[in-house]
Scaffold this motif. Structure first.
Motif, mmCIF file in Angstrom:
data_model
loop_
_atom_site.group_PDB
_atom_site.id
_atom_site.type_symbol
_atom_site.label_atom_id
_atom_site.label_comp_id
_atom_site.label_asym_id
_atom_site.label_seq_id
_atom_site.Cartn_x
_atom_site.Cartn_y
_atom_site.Cartn_z
ATOM 1 N N TYR A 131 88.308 42.682 -12.720
ATOM 2 C CA TYR A 131 87.631 41.429 -12.369
ATOM 3 C C TYR A 131 88.694 40.396 -12.053
ATOM 4 O O TYR A 131 89.663 40.264 -12.757
ATOM 5 C CB TYR A 131 86.792 40.917 -13.535
ATOM 6 N N ASP A 177 82.971 25.667 -4.613
ATOM 7 C CA ASP A 177 83.070 27.122 -4.656
ATOM 8 C C ASP A 177 82.006 27.657 -5.607
ATOM 9 O O ASP A 177 81.753 27.085 -6.655
ATOM 10 C CB ASP A 177 84.442 27.576 -5.150
ATOM 11 N N VAL A 228 79.477 43.128 -9.219
ATOM 12 C CA VAL A 228 79.917 42.583 -7.936
ATOM 13 C C VAL A 228 80.215 41.111 -8.154
ATOM 14 O O VAL A 228 79.369 40.364 -8.644
ATOM 15 C CB VAL A 228 78.835 42.757 -6.847
ATOM 16 N N VAL A 229 81.420 40.710 -7.834
ATOM 17 C CA VAL A 229 81.831 39.322 -7.973
ATOM 18 C C VAL A 229 82.098 38.787 -6.577
ATOM 19 O O VAL A 229 82.826 39.398 -5.801
ATOM 20 C CB VAL A 229 83.111 39.197 -8.831
ATOM 21 N N ARG A 230 81.458 37.668 -6.283
ATOM 22 C CA ARG A 230 81.703 37.078 -4.973
ATOM 23 C C ARG A 230 81.978 35.602 -5.123
ATOM 24 O O ARG A 230 81.477 34.947 -6.036
ATOM 25 C CB ARG A 230 80.534 37.330 -4.028
ATOM 26 N N ASN A 231 82.827 35.111 -4.260
ATOM 27 C CA ASN A 231 83.175 33.703 -4.225
ATOM 28 C C ASN A 231 82.883 33.196 -2.826
ATOM 29 O O ASN A 231 83.283 33.812 -1.845
ATOM 30 C CB ASN A 231 84.650 33.503 -4.571
ATOM 31 N N ALA A 232 82.164 32.100 -2.763
ATOM 32 C CA ALA A 232 81.842 31.516 -1.463
ATOM 33 C C ALA A 232 82.143 30.027 -1.504
ATOM 34 O O ALA A 232 81.755 29.336 -2.438
ATOM 35 C CB ALA A 232 80.372 31.744 -1.131
ATOM 36 N N ASP A 273 77.173 39.642 -10.258
ATOM 37 C CA ASP A 273 75.963 40.453 -10.243
ATOM 38 C C ASP A 273 76.267 41.752 -10.979
ATOM 39 O O ASP A 273 77.112 42.529 -10.551
ATOM 40 C CB ASP A 273 75.526 40.778 -8.812
ATOM 41 N N LEU A 283 80.957 31.044 -7.709
ATOM 42 C CA LEU A 283 81.402 32.334 -8.213
ATOM 43 C C LEU A 283 80.206 32.995 -8.885
ATOM 44 O O LEU A 283 79.652 32.467 -9.850
ATOM 45 C CB LEU A 283 82.537 32.153 -9.219
#
Length: 120
Positions: A119, A82, A8-12, A87, A84
């Motif tokens: 990805y 940001d 799981v790749v998340r960007n916030a 998980d 990145l």
């Protein structure tokens, strides 16, 4: 039935005001976590490909002071950092050599090449 390997790749995007919260959470300085899967006793096993000296706010301020970055043109209370996060399920790494494999950048690249998932 075998488990499917997942990443799981998340960007916030983060504002200055919540960098302290992100730092405490990511570096496992909080006393408790809403996610029951987080085991602070295993924090030393987290993999960091890049670390910063001091807190995230201190690192940002140093980059700003050194002229590496600029906030020119940003509005009031902008999103300035940001995050990145990748998980990856532990089973994958356990089958390929454990945390030593995970800490190896080439291992992470091999995981990406061998995965059926995209990805970005």
């Amino acid at each position: 039935m075998a488990k499917t390997d997942r990443c799981v790749v998340r960007n916030a995007a983060n504002r200055r005001g919540n960098l302290g919260d992100r730092y405490r959470h990511n570096e496992r300085h909080n006393q408790s976590y809403g996610n029951g899967d987080i085991d602070p006793a295993r924090s030393a096993l987290n993999v960091h490909y890049k670390t910063c000296e001091g807190s995230y706010t201190e690192a940002f301020d140093k980059l700003l002071a050194d002229g590496v970055i600029s906030t020119r043109g940003l509005g009031k209370d902008p999103k300035i950092v940001d995050e990145l996060v990748f998980d990856v399920n532990s089973d994958y790494f356990d089958r390929h050599g454990g945390y030593e494999y995970a800490q190896d950048v080439n291992g992470a690249q091999r995981h990406q090449r061998n995965s059926k998932h995209l990805y970005a």
